[in-house]
Scaffold this active site. Sequence first.
Site, PDB file in Angstrom:
ATOM      1  N   GLN A 101      17.249  -9.540 -11.909  1.00  0.00           N
ATOM      2  CA  GLN A 101      16.010  -9.834 -11.538  1.00  0.00           C
ATOM      3  C   GLN A 101      16.846 -10.247  -9.653  1.00  0.00           C
ATOM      4  O   GLN A 101      15.841 -11.095  -9.395  1.00  0.00           O
ATOM      5  CB  GLN A 101      15.606 -11.302 -12.302  1.00  0.00           C
ATOM      6  CG  GLN A 101      15.935 -10.560 -13.759  1.00  0.00           C
ATOM      7  CD  GLN A 101      15.404 -12.183 -14.748  1.00  0.00           C
ATOM      8  OE1 GLN A 101      14.235 -13.146 -14.086  1.00  0.00           O
ATOM      9  NE2 GLN A 101      15.811 -13.173 -15.064  1.00  0.00           N
ATOM     10  N   VAL A 103      17.504 -10.497  -6.812  1.00  0.00           N
ATOM     11  CA  VAL A 103      17.326  -9.527  -4.947  1.00  0.00           C
ATOM     12  C   VAL A 103      18.145  -9.096  -3.730  1.00  0.00           C
ATOM     13  O   VAL A 103      17.943  -9.218  -2.585  1.00  0.00           O
ATOM     14  CB  VAL A 103      15.904  -9.835  -4.614  1.00  0.00           C
ATOM     15  CG1 VAL A 103      14.667  -9.479  -4.938  1.00  0.00           C
ATOM     16  CG2 VAL A 103      15.517 -11.271  -3.343  1.00  0.00           C
ATOM     17  N   HIS A 119      14.024  -6.467  -9.853  1.00  0.00           N
ATOM     18  CA  HIS A 119      13.088  -7.396  -8.816  1.00  0.00           C
ATOM     19  C   HIS A 119      13.222  -6.479  -7.024  1.00  0.00           C
ATOM     20  O   HIS A 119      12.658  -7.228  -6.431  1.00  0.00           O
ATOM     21  CB  HIS A 119      13.115  -8.753  -8.858  1.00  0.00           C
ATOM     22  CG  HIS A 119      12.553  -9.396 -10.417  1.00  0.00           C
ATOM     23  ND1 HIS A 119      12.801 -10.322 -10.855  1.00  0.00           N
ATOM     24  CD2 HIS A 119      11.854  -8.266 -11.273  1.00  0.00           C
ATOM     25  CE1 HIS A 119      11.902 -10.193 -11.993  1.00  0.00           C
ATOM     26  NE2 HIS A 119      11.632  -9.242 -11.849  1.00  0.00           N
ATOM     27  N   CYS A 147       4.440  -0.595  10.678  1.00  0.00           N
ATOM     28  CA  CYS A 147       5.008   0.733  10.439  1.00  0.00           C
ATOM     29  C   CYS A 147       5.047   1.822  11.712  1.00  0.00           C
ATOM     30  O   CYS A 147       3.878   1.910  11.828  1.00  0.00           O
ATOM     31  CB  CYS A 147       3.709   0.561   8.946  1.00  0.00           C
ATOM     32  SG  CYS A 147       4.895   2.948   9.055  1.00  0.00           S
ATOM     33  N   GLY A 187      22.956 -16.770 -16.466  1.00  0.00           N
ATOM     34  CA  GLY A 187      22.048 -17.637 -14.702  1.00  0.00           C
ATOM     35  C   GLY A 187      20.642 -17.100 -14.795  1.00  0.00           C
ATOM     36  O   GLY A 187      20.140 -16.898 -13.858  1.00  0.00           O
ATOM     37  N   PRO A 214      24.033 -23.218 -18.124  1.00  0.00           N
ATOM     38  CA  PRO A 214      24.566 -24.373 -17.866  1.00  0.00           C
ATOM     39  C   PRO A 214      23.441 -25.168 -18.762  1.00  0.00           C
ATOM     40  O   PRO A 214      23.442 -26.261 -19.303  1.00  0.00           O
ATOM     41  CB  PRO A 214      24.515 -25.420 -16.431  1.00  0.00           C
ATOM     42  CG  PRO A 214      24.559 -23.845 -15.427  1.00  0.00           C
ATOM     43  CD  PRO A 214      24.026 -23.449 -15.966  1.00  0.00           C
TER      44      PRO A 214
HETATM   45  P1  OAD Z   1      15.784 -19.079 -11.987  1.00  0.00           P
HETATM   46  O1  OAD Z   1      15.914 -20.612 -10.586  1.00  0.00           O
HETATM   47  O2  OAD Z   1      13.862 -19.593 -13.127  1.00  0.00           O
HETATM   48  O3  OAD Z   1      16.286 -19.803 -13.081  1.00  0.00           O
HETATM   49  C1  OAD Z   1      17.774 -20.263 -12.633  1.00  0.00           C
HETATM   50  C2  OAD Z   1      18.492 -20.204 -13.959  1.00  0.00           C
HETATM   51  O4  OAD Z   1      19.924 -20.772 -13.709  1.00  0.00           O
HETATM   52  C3  OAD Z   1      18.344 -21.850 -14.563  1.00  0.00           C
HETATM   53  O5  OAD Z   1      18.074 -21.579 -15.800  1.00  0.00           O
HETATM   54  C4  OAD Z   1      20.094 -22.905 -14.334  1.00  0.00           C
HETATM   55  O6  OAD Z   1      20.303 -23.558 -15.154  1.00  0.00           O
HETATM   56  C5  OAD Z   1      21.376 -21.171 -14.528  1.00  0.00           C
HETATM   57  N1  OAD Z   1      21.914 -21.975 -13.645  1.00  0.00           N
HETATM   58  C6  OAD Z   1      22.403 -22.739 -12.150  1.00  0.00           C
HETATM   59  N2  OAD Z   1      23.004 -22.215 -11.534  1.00  0.00           N
HETATM   60  C7  OAD Z   1      23.533 -21.932 -12.581  1.00  0.00           C
HETATM   61  C8  OAD Z   1      25.238 -21.281 -12.432  1.00  0.00           C
HETATM   62  N3  OAD Z   1      26.068 -21.489 -12.200  1.00  0.00           N
HETATM   63  N4  OAD Z   1      25.519 -20.691 -13.425  1.00  0.00           N
HETATM   64  C9  OAD Z   1      25.047 -20.064 -14.077  1.00  0.00           C
HETATM   65  N5  OAD Z   1      23.762 -20.337 -14.726  1.00  0.00           N
HETATM   66  C10 OAD Z   1      23.124 -21.374 -13.410  1.00  0.00           C
HETATM   67  O7  OAD Z   1      15.950 -18.406 -11.723  1.00  0.00           O
HETATM   68  P2  OAD Z   1      15.659 -16.573 -12.298  1.00  0.00           P
HETATM   69  O8  OAD Z   1      15.531 -16.934 -13.948  1.00  0.00           O
HETATM   70  O9  OAD Z   1      16.043 -15.733 -11.976  1.00  0.00           O
HETATM   71  O10 OAD Z   1      11.309 -13.617  -9.630  1.00  0.00           O
HETATM   72  O11 OAD Z   1      14.090 -16.476 -12.311  1.00  0.00           O
HETATM   73  C11 OAD Z   1      13.654 -15.238 -12.322  1.00  0.00           C
HETATM   74  C12 OAD Z   1      12.556 -14.487 -11.416  1.00  0.00           C
HETATM   75  O12 OAD Z   1      11.337 -15.431 -10.968  1.00  0.00           O
HETATM   76  C13 OAD Z   1      13.163 -14.392  -9.933  1.00  0.00           C
HETATM   77  O13 OAD Z   1      13.383 -12.838 -10.224  1.00  0.00           O
HETATM   78  C14 OAD Z   1      12.233 -14.057  -9.250  1.00  0.00           C
HETATM   79  C15 OAD Z   1      11.789 -15.515  -9.757  1.00  0.00           C
HETATM   80  O14 OAD Z   1      10.162 -15.515  -8.977  1.00  0.00           O
HETATM   81  C16 OAD Z   1      10.811 -12.297  -8.627  1.00  0.00           C
HETATM   82  O15 OAD Z   1      11.505 -12.482  -7.020  1.00  0.00           O
HETATM   83  C17 OAD Z   1       9.706 -11.287  -8.482  1.00  0.00           C
END
Ligand code: OAD
Length: 244
Positions: A101, A103, A119, A147, A187, A214
């Site tokens: 997910q 970028v 994404h 553009c 993550g 975590p």
């Molecule tokens: P989030 O910010 O929603 O979630 C990040 C996750 O990473 C959380 O569950 C944290 O607990 C976890 N985390 C933090 N530190 C970590 C570590 N060192 N190791 C492992 N995990 C850790 O981010 P995403 O789930 O990626 O969409 O969000 C999904 C989408 O929402 C993104 O792709 C973006 C956002 O809007 C678009 O860009 C379209």
Amino acid sequence: MSFPLELVQTIRAVKDVAVLTGAGVSAESGVPTFREAQTGLWVRYDPQELATPEAFRDNPSLVWEWYAWRRELIAKARPNPGHYALVDMEQRFPSFALITQNVDGLHQLAGSKAVINLHGNIQLTKCSQEGILVEKWEDTGVIPPRCPHCGGLLRPDVVWFGEALPPGAFNAASQAARRCDLFFSIGTSSVVEPAASLPYLALEHGAVVVEINPSETPLTSAATYAFQGPSGQVLSALVEAVWS
Ligand code: OAD
């Protein structure tokens, strides 16, 4: 860190693995996540103002500048041990898909090959009218730049809320989730669809699902195994436990 023998044996035995990553995988590279309390981007900024087609229509320069700021932040980031552990794992299985997910392009920078960018990629720029990627444009000081082909506003090649995913990306990701024997969800807060449905698709098709995060997420109780810890540490320890 120790792992259940049954999981170690499963990882050694399976042939087809799929991995879904979220912003947490890049957290140890210094790239902010979205929803974490205090530090998350969506806690400090309003996604509706920055990451939607309406936001870009209403205030294109604000949206362009915000992504330029994120690009600069990411340009200073380097892959962390979690990214490299996934590169190592990719070589270990006959079939491996890394669905991200993120970028930030850090998986590719670390050397991952089979990456499905659900994404988009913040380092790429496209025309908001024609949808084609644009590599060079005249820097007239106007923000967003225009553009060179049609004069339309340029925008980052990332998916915004309410937009469709890149064609084919979700199909490829769903196929990987359906066919895999082992699915890692690493993550991600597991709240953004359609990515969040992938681990459940894998479960429905009989895969073992491993979550690494975590914190607890809506997936934690459904996962076969859930390891609470930073992915850089947990993945490195897992590679060590299975293949050393
Ligand atoms: P989030 O910010 O929603 O979630 C990040 C996750 O990473 C959380 O569950 C944290 O607990 C976890 N985390 C933090 N530190 C970590 C570590 N060192 N190791 C492992 N995990 C850790 O981010 P995403 O789930 O990626 O969409 O969000 C999904 C989408 O929402 C993104 O792709 C973006 C956002 O809007 C678009 O860009 C379209």
